[in-house]
Design an enzyme around this catalytic site. Structure first.
Site, PDB file in Angstrom:
ATOM      1  N   LEU A 190       0.753  -1.183  -0.027  1.00  0.00           N
ATOM      2  CA  LEU A 190       0.032   0.099  -0.190  1.00  0.00           C
ATOM      3  C   LEU A 190       0.746   1.179  -0.135  1.00  0.00           C
ATOM      4  CD1 LEU A 190      -2.945  -1.050   2.775  1.00  0.00           C
ATOM      5  CD2 LEU A 190      -2.856  -1.246   0.088  1.00  0.00           C
ATOM      6  N   GLY A 210       4.503   0.666   4.751  1.00  0.00           N
ATOM      7  CA  GLY A 210       5.713   0.858   5.062  1.00  0.00           C
ATOM      8  C   GLY A 210       5.750   1.608   6.205  1.00  0.00           C
ATOM      9  N   ASP A 214       9.110  10.035   7.387  1.00  0.00           N
ATOM     10  CA  ASP A 214      10.283  10.480   6.657  1.00  0.00           C
ATOM     11  C   ASP A 214       9.866  11.900   6.360  1.00  0.00           C
ATOM     12  OD1 ASP A 214       8.249   9.969   4.840  1.00  0.00           O
ATOM     13  OD2 ASP A 214       9.452   9.904   3.209  1.00  0.00           O
ATOM     14  N   ASN A 216       8.782  13.332   3.847  1.00  0.00           N
ATOM     15  CA  ASN A 216       9.028  13.543   2.622  1.00  0.00           C
ATOM     16  C   ASN A 216      10.257  13.637   2.227  1.00  0.00           C
ATOM     17  OD1 ASN A 216       6.683  13.467   1.232  1.00  0.00           O
ATOM     18  ND2 ASN A 216       6.099  15.738   1.776  1.00  0.00           N
ATOM     19  N   LEU A 236      -4.886   3.620  -1.394  1.00  0.00           N
ATOM     20  CA  LEU A 236      -6.232   3.495  -0.987  1.00  0.00           C
ATOM     21  C   LEU A 236      -6.914   4.621  -2.001  1.00  0.00           C
ATOM     22  CD1 LEU A 236      -5.611   3.650   2.973  1.00  0.00           C
ATOM     23  CD2 LEU A 236      -6.238   1.762   1.593  1.00  0.00           C
ATOM     24  N   LYS A 248      -1.310  13.680   0.906  1.00  0.00           N
ATOM     25  CA  LYS A 248      -2.067  12.632   1.358  1.00  0.00           C
ATOM     26  C   LYS A 248      -1.226  11.332   1.428  1.00  0.00           C
ATOM     27  CE  LYS A 248      -5.517  14.107  -2.447  1.00  0.00           C
ATOM     28  NZ  LYS A 248      -5.914  13.779  -3.719  1.00  0.00           N
ATOM     29  N   LEU A 250      -0.141   9.112   4.504  1.00  0.00           N
ATOM     30  CA  LEU A 250      -0.964   8.790   5.964  1.00  0.00           C
ATOM     31  C   LEU A 250       0.268   8.273   6.698  1.00  0.00           C
ATOM     32  CD1 LEU A 250      -4.608   7.837   4.763  1.00  0.00           C
ATOM     33  CD2 LEU A 250      -3.769  10.293   5.340  1.00  0.00           C
TER      34      LEU A 250
END
Length: 298
Positions: A190, A210, A214, A216, A236, A248, A250
């Site tokens: 996912l 995962g 991080d 980004n 999702l 987006k 999460l």
């Protein structure tokens, strides 16, 4: 004559000495009186304190006995009330137990990114995993949870701040990589970077989340890892139901909780709005307007 003179001098000296003694005694008596008066004043204050302290000590046992009697009286009242109600009062206080039906769905938290995170981010991941475990324990349809590649900083954090994790129930904790625990053909990673939208959950699959906090710094890494291993991937259907002000991507526990909510409610939209935090600024997408805008017409 000499003897008479000597006797007179001796008598005078004795009178003088007697006068001195009397004066000394008067002075001593006067000093003693002053000291007595002063001591009497101090003693009154001290006596007051001592009386107060003594009274407190004497009444200590009495206060203790009164507390004990009140406690016994309350216990007796509760017991009598329960007998009168036929045990109903105790039953009312208990929360109704929902019918729990375990799900065959598997969720895997991939902890193989340990070396890519700072210590503070590892601690955040640890808290997210704790939340996943807790939510699954009280879910209506608890899933089968796998924690893979556990080691390094994350394990150190868990050992230090949550020693009870070794006694966690209904969870498989592995040091091995998830590809060694679950067959590759059953894995679906996912990741928000996948072009594939997850419309329905396949209970024959194991969905990988995962374990990476991080901010980004490693954008797209989970998608790349999935492609490198040659396993399926999906995201999702967030964009189909929710419009958000923020990115987006999460948190681990949010993805986990959304899937639990979907299993219970059977609706992605309900699942998203049940779980997503308000700070994300989530707003429902107008499906009809979206379809109208995308229709080019005749």
């Amino acid at each position: 004559m000499a003897d008479g003179s000597e006797k007179g001098e001796a008598s005078a000296q004795q009178e003088k000495d007697n006068g001195a003694n009397e004066s000394s005694q008067k002075t001593e008596s006067s000093n003693n009186g002053e000291n007595a008066a002063e001591n009497q004043t101090v003693s009154k204050r001290q006596q007051k304190k001592l009386l107060k302290q003594r009274k407190w000590e004497e009444e200590r046992e009495l206060r203790k006995q009164k507390r004990k009697e009140r406690k016994q009286q309350r216990r007796l009242q509760r017991h009598n009330h329960q007998e009168e109600q036929g045990g109903e009062a105790q039953h009312v206080r208990k929360r109704p137990r929902r019918e729990v039906t375990p799900s065959s769905l598997r969720l895997v938290v991939d902890c193989s990114f340990d070396n890519l995170m700072l210590s503070k981010d590892v601690q955040k991941l640890h808290k997210q995993i704790q939340r996943c475990y807790a939510e699954n324990r009280r879910a209506l349809h608890p899933v089968q949870v796998y924690l893979t590649s556990l080691g390094g900083q994350l394990k150190q954090s868990m050992d230090k701040k949550d020693k009870g994790w070794v006694n966690w129930k209904d969870i498989s904790i592995k040091t091995e990589h998830y590809s060694e625990v679950v067959a590759k053909e059953e894995l679906v990673y996912l990741t928000s970077d996948s072009p594939n939208v997850l419309e329905e959950l396949d209970h024959t699959k194991a969905y990988v989340i995962g374990g990476l906090v991080d901010h980004n710094h490693h954008k797209g890494i989970t998608f790349e890892r999935a492609k490198e291993l040659g396993i399926d991937h999906a995201r999702l259907p967030l964009s189909s139901f929710v419009k958000m002000n923020s990115r987006k991507v999460l948190a681990v526990n949010h993805v986990f909780e959304i899937i639990l909510a979907y299993l219970e409610k059977g609706s992605w939209q309900e699942a998203f709005f049940t779980v997503l935090p308000q700070r994300k600024g989530a707003v429902a997408v107008d499906q009809e307007k979206e379809e109208s805008d995308s229709d080019p017409g005749p």
